[in-house]
Enzyme design. Structure first.
Site, PDB file in Angstrom:
ATOM      1  N   SER A 143      -0.842 -77.199 103.577  1.00 27.11           N
ATOM      2  CA  SER A 143      -1.504 -78.172 102.714  1.00 27.11           C
ATOM      3  C   SER A 143      -1.058 -79.594 103.059  1.00 27.11           C
ATOM      4  CB  SER A 143      -1.224 -77.822 101.239  1.00 27.11           C
ATOM      5  OG  SER A 143      -2.029 -78.580 100.369  1.00 27.11           O
TER       6      SER A 143
ATOM      7  N   ASP B 222     -11.272 -72.204 100.156  1.00 26.66           N
ATOM      8  CA  ASP B 222     -10.279 -73.165  99.658  1.00 26.66           C
ATOM      9  C   ASP B 222     -10.966 -74.235  98.809  1.00 26.66           C
ATOM     10  OD1 ASP B 222      -8.222 -75.033  99.301  1.00 26.66           O
ATOM     11  OD2 ASP B 222      -7.392 -74.677 101.296  1.00 26.66           O
TER      12      ASP B 222
ATOM     13  N   HIS C 220      -6.658 -71.478  98.542  1.00 30.40           N
ATOM     14  CA  HIS C 220      -5.597 -72.404  98.949  1.00 30.40           C
ATOM     15  C   HIS C 220      -4.252 -71.692  98.880  1.00 30.40           C
ATOM     16  CE1 HIS C 220      -4.269 -76.368 100.045  1.00 30.40           C
ATOM     17  NE2 HIS C 220      -3.359 -76.375  99.071  1.00 30.40           N
TER      18      HIS C 220
END
Length: 211
Positions: free
Chosen positions: A107, A161, A193
Protein backbone atom coordinates in the site's frame (compact mmCIF):
# COMPACT_ATOMS: atom_id res chain seq x y z
CA UNK A 1 20.97 -17.50 -0.23
CA UNK A 2 23.92 -15.82 1.43
CA UNK A 3 23.41 -14.21 4.80
CA UNK A 4 24.37 -10.86 3.29
CA UNK A 5 21.09 -10.61 1.38
CA UNK A 6 18.65 -8.14 2.92
CA UNK A 7 14.89 -7.68 2.50
CA UNK A 8 13.47 -4.35 3.73
CA UNK A 9 9.67 -4.35 4.13
CA UNK A 10 7.75 -1.05 4.27
CA UNK A 11 4.29 -1.30 5.87
CA UNK A 12 1.08 0.51 4.98
CA UNK A 13 -0.61 3.56 6.51
CA UNK A 14 -1.25 3.27 10.25
CA UNK A 15 0.64 0.00 10.58
CA UNK A 16 4.01 -0.80 12.18
CA UNK A 17 7.09 -2.77 11.21
CA UNK A 18 6.86 -5.35 14.02
CA UNK A 19 3.21 -6.07 13.12
CA UNK A 20 4.44 -7.27 9.72
CA UNK A 21 7.37 -9.36 10.94
CA UNK A 22 5.39 -12.62 10.75
CA UNK A 23 5.45 -12.32 6.95
CA UNK A 24 8.93 -13.81 6.91
CA UNK A 25 7.50 -17.16 8.07
CA UNK A 26 5.81 -17.60 4.66
CA UNK A 27 9.19 -17.83 2.94
CA UNK A 28 10.44 -21.37 3.56
CA UNK A 29 12.54 -22.18 0.50
CA UNK A 30 16.22 -22.94 1.31
CA UNK A 31 17.40 -20.06 -0.89
CA UNK A 32 15.70 -17.56 1.43
CA UNK A 33 16.42 -19.16 4.79
CA UNK A 34 19.36 -16.90 5.61
CA UNK A 35 17.89 -13.65 4.32
CA UNK A 36 18.07 -10.77 6.79
CA UNK A 37 14.63 -9.15 7.09
CA UNK A 38 14.10 -5.60 8.32
CA UNK A 39 10.70 -4.14 9.24
CA UNK A 40 11.06 -0.40 9.94
CA UNK A 41 8.18 1.66 11.30
CA UNK A 42 7.11 4.97 9.74
CA UNK A 43 7.12 8.14 11.84
CA UNK A 44 3.84 9.39 13.31
CA UNK A 45 2.35 12.47 11.67
CA UNK A 46 -1.03 14.08 10.83
CA UNK A 47 -2.64 12.53 7.75
CA UNK A 48 -4.94 14.68 5.62
CA UNK A 49 -7.21 11.87 4.39
CA UNK A 50 -7.83 10.87 8.02
CA UNK A 51 -8.95 14.39 8.96
CA UNK A 52 -5.55 15.22 10.38
CA UNK A 53 -5.43 12.27 12.76
CA UNK A 54 -1.89 11.33 13.79
CA UNK A 55 -0.88 7.94 12.42
CA UNK A 56 2.25 6.08 11.42
CA UNK A 57 2.67 7.36 7.88
CA UNK A 58 5.58 7.51 5.46
CA UNK A 59 4.12 10.62 3.80
CA UNK A 60 0.88 12.59 3.75
CA UNK A 61 -2.09 11.33 1.73
CA UNK A 62 -4.61 13.87 0.42
CA UNK A 63 -7.37 11.33 -0.19
CA UNK A 64 -8.57 7.75 0.09
CA UNK A 65 -9.51 5.80 -1.95
CA UNK A 66 -6.49 6.33 -4.16
CA UNK A 67 -7.08 6.38 -7.90
CA UNK A 68 -4.76 6.72 -10.85
CA UNK A 69 -5.59 10.46 -10.83
CA UNK A 70 -5.18 11.10 -7.08
CA UNK A 71 -3.03 14.11 -6.15
CA UNK A 72 0.30 13.55 -4.44
CA UNK A 73 2.34 15.44 -1.86
CA UNK A 74 5.54 15.58 -3.88
CA UNK A 75 7.93 17.07 -1.35
CA UNK A 76 6.58 14.87 1.44
CA UNK A 77 7.11 11.77 -0.70
CA UNK A 78 10.62 12.86 -1.65
CA UNK A 79 11.45 13.40 2.00
CA UNK A 80 10.27 9.84 2.74
CA UNK A 81 12.38 8.60 -0.18
CA UNK A 82 15.43 10.20 1.39
CA UNK A 83 14.65 8.34 4.61
CA UNK A 84 14.51 5.00 2.78
CA UNK A 85 17.74 5.80 0.97
CA UNK A 86 19.35 6.34 4.37
CA UNK A 87 18.15 2.86 5.42
CA UNK A 88 19.73 1.37 2.31
CA UNK A 89 22.92 3.40 2.71
CA UNK A 90 23.26 2.14 6.29
CA UNK A 91 23.14 -1.45 5.03
CA UNK A 92 25.70 -0.66 2.33
CA UNK A 93 27.96 1.01 4.92
CA UNK A 94 27.81 -2.20 6.97
CA UNK A 95 29.27 -4.12 4.03
CA UNK A 96 26.17 -5.28 2.10
CA UNK A 97 26.24 -4.48 -1.59
CA UNK A 98 23.17 -2.60 -2.87
CA UNK A 99 22.67 -5.35 -5.45
CA UNK A 100 21.85 -7.74 -2.58
CA UNK A 101 19.12 -5.57 -1.07
CA UNK A 102 15.42 -6.12 -1.89
CA UNK A 103 12.99 -3.29 -1.12
CA UNK A 104 9.37 -4.36 -0.65
CA UNK A 105 6.21 -2.65 0.50
CA UNK A 106 2.44 -2.83 0.84
CA UNK A 107 0.00 0.00 0.00
CA UNK A 108 1.62 3.28 1.08
CA UNK A 109 4.81 1.30 1.67
CA UNK A 110 4.50 -0.11 -1.85
CA UNK A 111 4.18 3.35 -3.34
CA UNK A 112 7.24 4.44 -1.36
CA UNK A 113 9.11 1.33 -2.50
CA UNK A 114 8.47 2.25 -6.12
CA UNK A 115 9.69 5.82 -5.73
CA UNK A 116 12.66 4.92 -3.52
CA UNK A 117 13.97 2.11 -5.72
CA UNK A 118 13.69 4.11 -8.92
CA UNK A 119 15.34 7.21 -7.42
CA UNK A 120 18.18 5.31 -5.72
CA UNK A 121 21.48 5.90 -7.54
CA UNK A 122 22.51 2.23 -7.56
CA UNK A 123 21.00 -1.06 -8.75
CA UNK A 124 19.08 -2.98 -6.07
CA UNK A 125 18.37 -6.71 -6.08
CA UNK A 126 14.73 -5.89 -6.72
CA UNK A 127 11.70 -3.84 -5.74
CA UNK A 128 8.29 -5.28 -4.83
CA UNK A 129 5.10 -3.20 -4.89
CA UNK A 130 1.99 -4.77 -3.32
CA UNK A 131 -1.26 -2.81 -3.74
CA UNK A 132 0.68 0.39 -4.45
CA UNK A 133 0.59 3.30 -6.85
CA UNK A 134 2.80 5.97 -8.42
CA UNK A 135 3.20 8.58 -5.64
CA UNK A 136 5.00 11.15 -7.80
CA UNK A 137 4.25 12.96 -11.03
CA UNK A 138 5.11 10.80 -14.02
CA UNK A 139 8.00 13.09 -14.97
CA UNK A 140 9.96 11.52 -12.10
CA UNK A 141 11.12 8.91 -14.63
CA UNK A 142 13.49 11.56 -16.01
CA UNK A 143 15.36 11.33 -12.68
CA UNK A 144 15.84 7.55 -12.79
CA UNK A 145 19.57 6.82 -13.10
CA UNK A 146 20.92 4.25 -15.58
CA UNK A 147 21.84 1.99 -12.64
CA UNK A 148 18.36 2.23 -11.07
CA UNK A 149 16.82 1.21 -14.38
CA UNK A 150 18.51 -2.17 -13.91
CA UNK A 151 16.54 -2.84 -10.70
CA UNK A 152 13.81 -5.41 -11.51
CA UNK A 153 10.33 -4.54 -10.22
CA UNK A 154 7.44 -6.85 -9.30
CA UNK A 155 3.99 -5.25 -9.00
CA UNK A 156 1.03 -7.17 -7.53
CA UNK A 157 -2.50 -5.82 -7.13
CA UNK A 158 -5.91 -7.21 -6.31
CA UNK A 159 -8.59 -6.40 -8.88
CA UNK A 160 -11.16 -5.89 -6.09
CA UNK A 161 -9.11 -3.32 -4.18
CA UNK A 162 -11.37 -0.46 -3.02
CA UNK A 163 -8.68 1.43 -1.07
CA UNK A 164 -6.02 1.69 -3.78
CA UNK A 165 -7.98 1.18 -6.97
CA UNK A 166 -6.80 -1.48 -9.37
CA UNK A 167 -6.36 1.18 -12.06
CA UNK A 168 -3.83 2.95 -9.81
CA UNK A 169 -1.74 -0.21 -9.77
CA UNK A 170 -2.19 -0.67 -13.50
CA UNK A 171 -0.70 2.80 -14.04
CA UNK A 172 2.70 1.57 -12.81
CA UNK A 173 3.79 -0.75 -15.67
CA UNK A 174 3.48 1.86 -18.49
CA UNK A 175 5.76 4.22 -16.56
CA UNK A 176 8.32 1.48 -15.92
CA UNK A 177 8.14 0.44 -19.56
CA UNK A 178 8.73 4.01 -20.67
CA UNK A 179 11.79 4.16 -18.42
CA UNK A 180 13.10 0.84 -19.76
CA UNK A 181 12.81 -0.93 -16.39
CA UNK A 182 12.38 -4.71 -16.35
CA UNK A 183 9.13 -5.42 -14.54
CA UNK A 184 6.32 -7.89 -13.97
CA UNK A 185 2.70 -7.02 -13.18
CA UNK A 186 0.38 -9.64 -11.75
CA UNK A 187 -3.31 -9.13 -11.02
CA UNK A 188 -4.98 -11.22 -8.32
CA UNK A 189 -8.61 -11.94 -9.06
CA UNK A 190 -11.10 -11.07 -6.31
CA UNK A 191 -8.41 -9.78 -3.93
CA UNK A 192 -9.16 -6.60 -2.00
CA UNK A 193 -6.72 -4.36 -0.15
CA UNK A 194 -4.75 -7.12 1.50
CA UNK A 195 -1.96 -9.63 0.94
CA UNK A 196 -2.91 -13.19 0.08
CA UNK A 197 -0.94 -16.43 0.50
CA UNK A 198 -1.05 -16.75 -3.29
CA UNK A 199 0.70 -13.38 -3.63
CA UNK A 200 3.37 -14.38 -1.13
CA UNK A 201 3.98 -17.68 -2.92
CA UNK A 202 4.45 -15.80 -6.18
CA UNK A 203 6.73 -13.32 -4.43
CA UNK A 204 8.88 -16.14 -3.03
CA UNK A 205 9.44 -17.49 -6.55
CA UNK A 206 10.20 -13.99 -7.84
CA UNK A 207 12.72 -13.26 -5.08
CA UNK A 208 14.54 -16.52 -5.74
CA UNK A 209 14.65 -15.81 -9.46
CA UNK A 210 16.32 -12.47 -8.77
CA UNK A 211 18.92 -13.57 -6.23
Amino acid sequence: MAASNVIIWLHGLGDTGPANAALRSFFTKPQLKSAKWHFPTAPRSPVTCNRGAVLTSWFDLPEIPITAASPSCQEDVLNAVRGVHTMIDDKVASGIDASRIFLCGFSQGGALTLASSMLYPETLAGAVVFSGWVPLDSNFIEKISPKAKKTPVFVAHGDADEVVHFAAGQAIPPILAQAGVKHEFKAFRGLGHSISPEELAHLERWLISNL
